[in-house]
Design a protein around this motif. Structure first.
Motif, short mmCIF file in Angstrom:
data_model
loop_
_atom_site.label_atom_id
_atom_site.label_comp_id
_atom_site.label_asym_id
_atom_site.label_seq_id
_atom_site.Cartn_x
_atom_site.Cartn_y
_atom_site.Cartn_z
N SER A 2 0.93 -1.52 0.30
CA SER A 2 -0.24 0.19 -0.30
C SER A 2 1.03 1.07 0.05
CB SER A 2 -0.55 0.39 1.26
OG SER A 2 -0.26 -0.10 2.13
N SER A 21 0.02 3.03 7.18
CA SER A 21 -2.03 2.94 7.40
C SER A 21 -2.19 2.28 6.11
CB SER A 21 -2.48 3.98 7.63
OG SER A 21 -3.66 4.19 8.09
N THR A 63 -5.92 -0.41 4.74
CA THR A 63 -6.98 -1.98 5.34
C THR A 63 -7.20 -3.07 4.54
OG1 THR A 63 -8.45 0.24 4.78
CG2 THR A 63 -9.60 -1.55 4.72
N ASN A 123 -10.84 -4.16 9.98
CA ASN A 123 -10.15 -4.24 8.80
C ASN A 123 -9.20 -3.27 8.60
OD1 ASN A 123 -11.88 -2.90 7.74
ND2 ASN A 123 -11.31 -4.34 5.79
N GLN A 124 -9.30 -2.66 8.86
CA GLN A 124 -8.58 -1.76 9.19
C GLN A 124 -6.94 -1.04 10.19
OE1 GLN A 124 -10.54 2.39 9.30
NE2 GLN A 124 -11.04 2.26 7.35
#
Length: 219
Positions: free
Chosen positions: A169, A173, A175, A212-213
Motif C-alpha cells: 500500500s 496505514s 485496509t 480491517n483497518q
C-alpha cells in the motif's frame, strides 16, 4: 452491461468499451447474480468459464474432510477467478468459490478466448496477453500466502502479512480485504488465538487495529 467499467479492469485493460461489447458477443459470456454465502463453483466440478466480479466480492476457499475451511484468496470488483481451471478443461476444481456478499459475476468461456481469432483482431490478442499476466499474478499471490503461513507462530504470520500489506500500500496505514475470521482462515490459525495476539500487539504498541483497518507503529 457497464462496458466502461470493464475497460478499466485488468482483464480488459487496453481495449475500448466498444471493442469489449463486440468481444462479449462472441466469447460465450453470461452474467449471473449470487446472494451472500451462495456457492458459485464447487470443488470437484469441471468448468470451462472464468469469472469476472462485476460487483460485490467472492472468496476462494478449500475444505478438508473434517470441515475446516482455509481462505486462499478474495476477489473484488474487476478481479477474475477460476481462470486456471477453465484453461485445463479436464482438471476438477480443488477449491470452492463462494459469494462473500451479494455479487454479480460475468462468465467468459476460456476456450473461445484462447482460440485464434479469424480476423487477427488486436483487441483479442490484448485479452490473451492480459489473461496470461493475471495468471502469473495469481501464482505470485499463492507464493505470498505460502510465505505468510511459513512462520510457526501466530505473531510471526501476522507480522509477515501486515508488513507485506504495508509495503504494497506504500503506507503504514492500510485496509486489508479480510474480516477477522477470513484473516484467521487465510493465515491458517484459530480466530480466537488470532484476536488475542492482535490485542497483545496493540497493548505492546506494535499496531493499531480497527476491524480491517491497521496502522503499524513503533520503529
Amino acid at each position: 452491461m457497464n462496458y466502461r467499467f470493464l475497460a478499466q479492469t485488468p482483464l480488459f485493460q487496453g481495449t475500448s468499451p466498444q471493442e469489449i461489447e463486440a468481444m462479449l458477443a462472441c466469447l460465450g459470456s453470461n452474467v449471473r447474480r449470487y446472494e451472500k454465502g451462495q456457492i458459485i463453483y464447487r470443488a470437484g466440478e469441471v468448468i470451462h468459464a472464468l469469472g469476472v466480479v462485476l460487483s460485490g466480492s467472492v472468496l476462494i476457499e478449500t475444505d478438508d474432510v473434517w470441515g475446516n475451511t482455509t481462505v486462499l484468496d478474495c476477489a473484488g470488483p474487476g478481479h477474475i477467478f477460476a481462470e486456471t481451471y477453465a484453461c485445463l478443461p479436464d482438471e476438477p476444481l480443488m477449491v470452492h468459490v463462494k459469494a462473500a456478499e451479494a455479487c454479480q459475476i460475468l462468465f467468459l468461456n476460456v476456450r473461445r478466448i484462447l482460440q485464434i481469432c479469424p480476423t487477427s483482431c488486436g483487441h483479442h490478442t490484448t485479452l490473451v496477453q492480459n489473461l496470461l499476466s493475471l495468471s502469473a499474478q495469481k501464482n505470485l499471490n499463492l507464493s505470498r500466502k505460502i510465505f505468510h503461513t511459513s512462520p510457526k507462530t501466530i505473531r510471526g504470520r501476522l507480522l509477515s502479512y501486515l508488513s507485506d500489506q504495508s509495503v504494497r500500500s506504500g503506507s503504514r496505514s492500510f485496509t486489508i480485504p479480510f474480516n477477522r475470521q477470513q484473516l484467521a482462515d487465510y493465515l491458517n490459525v484459530d480466530r480466537s488465538a488470532l484476536s488475542n495476539e492482535l490485542s497483545k500487539m496493540q497493548r505492546e504498541g506494535l499496531i493499531r487495529a480497527d476491524r480491517n483497518q491497521f496502522v503499524l507503529l513503533g520503529i
